[in-house]
Design an enzyme around this catalytic site. Sequence first.
Site: not given
Length: 244
Positions: A53, A83, A125, A158, A198-200, A232
């Site tokens: 990345q 980010c 991402k 995300h 992605n996420g949770g 992550g």
Amino acid sequence: MDWTDVHFRQPARIISKRTWLWTEMVVDKTIIHSPFLDKHLWFPPEQHPIVLQLGGSDPELLLQASKIAARYGYDEFNLNCGCPSDRVAGAGCFGAAMMLQPELVADCMAAVAAGAGPNTPVSVKCRLGVDDADSYEQLHSFVSIVSSRGGVKNFIIHTRKCLLRGLSPAQNRTVPPLRHDWVWALKRDFPHLSFQLNGGILSSYAARQILDYDAAQQHGVPAGAVDGVMLGRAAYHDPWGVLG
């Protein structure tokens, strides 16, 4: 950053032989100017498949960095456009702030692809949006521009927006609501592209549910249409529960 270094990735690979591992975000200028490249880029061969990345917002610098990093044999190059750290968004104007400039992201990705070489795929991402630029239409436009102009076929989403003004990086990982349904909507609108959610997601069981989620049919795509799931910090805090 400071999480998925080469030392953590080694036991992660022992636990799971199939998971794609990711490096920490490595800034383009670090790759170009560091006299200790192995510290940032070296990995043992058993860590394949592995994604590098990158962080940056200058196509020329990303081209140089990608050419250097290509020597190490990564399986994919990714550009971080998600980010929420003020160290990233403020000082270098990259990370999530990049979503506000989709044409620049596309040019950056074309440069990364050129540097990585024809046989190495590239990906982005990103978040659902940034600050007030948080509608589905704006996300749709971002994906459209980056994929058509930058040649990107794979997006890791995300499923939270990012508030650069008002929330800390830690708060940005928990406060904005999750909207997993937007990923299925993207898959409906861009069936030729690959989307990873992605996420949770805190366990391998939850990841399996996401991949099989019947509600995808509500968005006009078949169940299981999401192409992958990314976990992550959960993998760091509970490697056996996530990777085992």
